[in-house]
Design an enzyme around this catalytic site. Structure first.
Site, PDB file in Angstrom:
ATOM      1  CE1 TYR A  77      -3.297  -2.970   1.042  1.00 45.80           C
ATOM      2  CE2 TYR A  77      -1.998  -3.151   3.167  1.00 45.80           C
ATOM      3  CZ  TYR A  77      -2.920  -3.745   2.416  1.00 45.80           C
ATOM      4  OH  TYR A  77      -3.551  -4.668   2.706  1.00 45.80           O
ATOM      5  CB  CYS A 129      14.782 -11.280  -5.744  1.00 45.95           C
ATOM      6  SG  CYS A 129      16.408 -11.996  -4.698  1.00 45.95           S
TER       7      CYS A 129
HETATM    8  N1  LLP Z   1     -14.884  -5.241   9.398  1.00 48.10           N
HETATM    9  C1  LLP Z   1     -14.557  -5.638   8.230  1.00 48.10           C
HETATM   10  C2  LLP Z   1     -15.939  -6.245   7.410  1.00 48.10           C
HETATM   11  C3  LLP Z   1     -13.297  -5.630   7.425  1.00 48.10           C
HETATM   12  O1  LLP Z   1     -13.429  -5.948   6.100  1.00 48.10           O
HETATM   13  C4  LLP Z   1     -12.366  -5.046   8.125  1.00 48.10           C
HETATM   14  C5  LLP Z   1     -11.076  -4.993   7.479  1.00 48.10           C
HETATM   15  C6  LLP Z   1     -12.508  -4.680   9.356  1.00 48.10           C
HETATM   16  C7  LLP Z   1     -13.752  -4.884  10.190  1.00 48.10           C
HETATM   17  C8  LLP Z   1     -11.359  -4.225  10.393  1.00 48.10           C
HETATM   18  O2  LLP Z   1     -10.766  -2.881   9.894  1.00 48.10           O
HETATM   19  P1  LLP Z   1      -9.887  -1.994  10.764  1.00 48.10           P
HETATM   20  O3  LLP Z   1     -10.528  -1.657  12.006  1.00 48.10           O
HETATM   21  O4  LLP Z   1      -8.925  -2.869  10.947  1.00 48.10           O
HETATM   22  O5  LLP Z   1      -9.683  -0.980   9.796  1.00 48.10           O
HETATM   23  N2  LLP Z   1      -4.363  -5.066   5.163  1.00 48.10           N
HETATM   24  C9  LLP Z   1      -4.849  -3.497   5.272  1.00 48.10           C
HETATM   25  C10 LLP Z   1      -6.245  -3.400   5.781  1.00 48.10           C
HETATM   26  C11 LLP Z   1      -7.363  -4.536   5.239  1.00 48.10           C
HETATM   27  C12 LLP Z   1      -8.860  -4.154   5.792  1.00 48.10           C
HETATM   28  C13 LLP Z   1      -9.444  -5.148   5.477  1.00 48.10           C
HETATM   29  N3  LLP Z   1     -10.678  -5.096   6.156  1.00 48.10           N
HETATM   30  C14 LLP Z   1      -3.804  -2.833   5.856  1.00 48.10           C
HETATM   31  O6  LLP Z   1      -2.999  -3.242   6.204  1.00 48.10           O
HETATM   32  O7  LLP Z   1      -3.938  -1.613   5.930  1.00 48.10           O
END
Ligand code: LLP
Length: 404
Positions: free
Chosen positions: A311, A338
């Site tokens: 990202y 790599c």
């Molecule tokens: N609920 C649902 C339906 C979700 O899809 C997600 C995250 C959450 C809750 C929790 O979201 P949070 O509170 O953590 O923002 N890998 C990415 C973030 C992807 C989030 C996916 N869904 C990153 O490293 O920023």
């Protein structure tokens, strides 16, 4: 987490000592910070006494989830594997919600057998599948429907989920149709409207917009929703000038709509609970000069922490041992993989570094280890949870032999 006598420490344990004992890279978490985050979250939304379901995807370490459970949270899961981990950690099924656009028959069946609180459906096909499973078991199942409010979360496009071009949820028109459909079903009961517009949201305004739409829609359906699941997405501060979400303003906006509906609020925070509890401790393998800058080649790489490569996310990098010598060189922190995207950060002003020095990559508790891989046949790091001066290994380092 702070410096004690110039030595970066997680609670009372020096990063340096951990590196000596366990080698590097190390994912290390602070229990104290976890407790602070959970208490803060609860305090900020005390007014609604919501059900707070930790988004397991942010950190899937069972031992950490067990601590989160002990501090009173439920779980938001998106696969049978996450559900199994939540249950193994002892989370009460009545505190588990199941999200995601592609739940399979087997996953739905497992969720029903385990009697979880809600399955949040994201399409008509999925509702029909839930009905099918429920019918085969002669049961009536509580469901939610995820609304896509077509709201811009004003976050990175890769982690935005609430716009009409995103695959998540259903649009208003379909939502109304599905409410009617559910009313006539014998095997499902519509209990919840769910919504989640994205992650790392630091501006409260997209939430305000989302809530307005939720309010309007519920009024129009004339259906009594026992739950409103507002998802997660609450952003944290990744560096000193980064702002984080203003909970007070978000909370006021929720209050405004709640007076129209007597529903229980569900939250699904991931990052807000675990983001700042973790650091990645890494050792410098080599320093390679390249014109005006030096490549600081670490033993941690993009397979250990994907967020910068995936990202363009920036995680603060700090020295494990502070000195007063400032380097005149620009430092580019990279891993040994790599790929040119295997790069964490470029820093213009840093203390002078040498090979074998330790550095600390900050705020990696959320989507750090859970996004890691074995790319380049690299074993995943050890995970450690610190409680005061107590060191708990909550996951062993993967053994190379197991990867071969
Ligand atoms: N609920 C649902 C339906 C979700 O899809 C997600 C995250 C959450 C809750 C929790 O979201 P949070 O509170 O953590 O923002 N890998 C990415 C973030 C992807 C989030 C996916 N869904 C990153 O490293 O920023």
């Amino acid at each position: 987490m702070k410096y004690i006598n110039k030595s970066f420490s997680i609670e009372k344990v020096k990063a340096q000592n951990l590196a000596k004992k366990f080698n590097t890279p190390i994912y290390c978490y602070s229990y104290k910070q976890l407790k602070v985050n959970i208490n803060n979250f609860k305090k900020n939304f005390k007014y609604f006494s919501p059900l707070v379901c930790f988004a397991i995807k942010a950190n899937t370490n069972v031992n950490l989830i067990r601590e989160i459970k002990k501090l009173g949270l439920g779980a938001d899961v998106v696969s049978i594997g996450e559900m199994m981990k939540a249950l193994k950690a002892g989370i009460n099924p009545k505190k588990i919600v199941f999200s995601g656009v592609g739940k399979t028959y087997a996953e739905i069946s497992y969720a029903i057998d385990k009697k979880i609180l809600l399955i949040n459906a994201e399409s008509k096909s999925e509702i029909i599948e839930i009905e099918k499973v429920a019918k085969s078991k002669n049961k009536i199942i509580d469901i939610g429907i995820r609304l896509n409010p077509n709201t811009d979360a004003k976050t990175l496009s890769q982690i935005s989920t609430g716009k009409k071009e995103n695959k998540f949820g259903v649009n208003k028109k379909t939502f109304f149709k599905l409410v009617e459909y559910s009313k006539n079903s014998k095997n499902i009961k519509l209990k919840c409207l769910s919504v989640h517009i994205g992650s790392q949201i630091v501006d409260h305004k997209p939430y305000e917009k989302m809530l307005k739409i939720v309010d309007e829609i519920i009024k129009k359906t004339n259906h009594k929703f026992q739950f409103i699941d507002l998802g997660g997405g609450m952003g944290i501060s990744y560096d000193d000038n980064n702002k984080k979400l203003n909970y007070k303003k978000y909370s006021i906006a929720i209050k405004k709509i709640l007076k129209n509906h007597n529903s229980k609020i569900i939250f699904e925070p991931g990052r807000a609970i675990v983001g700042n509890i973790g650091v990645l401790i890494s050792k410098i393998i080599y320093i390679k000069e390249n014109g005006k800058k030096d490549f600081i080649i670490l033993d941690a790489a993009m397979n250990d922490l994907m967020r910068p490569a995936l990202y363009g996310a920036n995680h603060r990098i700090i020295p494990a041992l502070k000195t007063s010598q400032v380097s005149k060189r620009i430092y580019e922190f990279v891993g040994p993989i790599c790929e040119s995207t295997d790069k964490f950060s470029t820093i213009k002003k840093f203390q002078k570094l040498k090979e074998k020095d330790l550095i600390v990559i900050c705020d990696v508790g959320a989507y750090g280890m859970s996004l890691s891989s074995n790319y380049n046949v690299r074993p995943k790091p050890i995970e450690i949870l610190i409680k005061g001066s107590k060191i708990n290994i909550i996951k062993k380092r993967q053994k190379l032999i197991d990867l071969i």
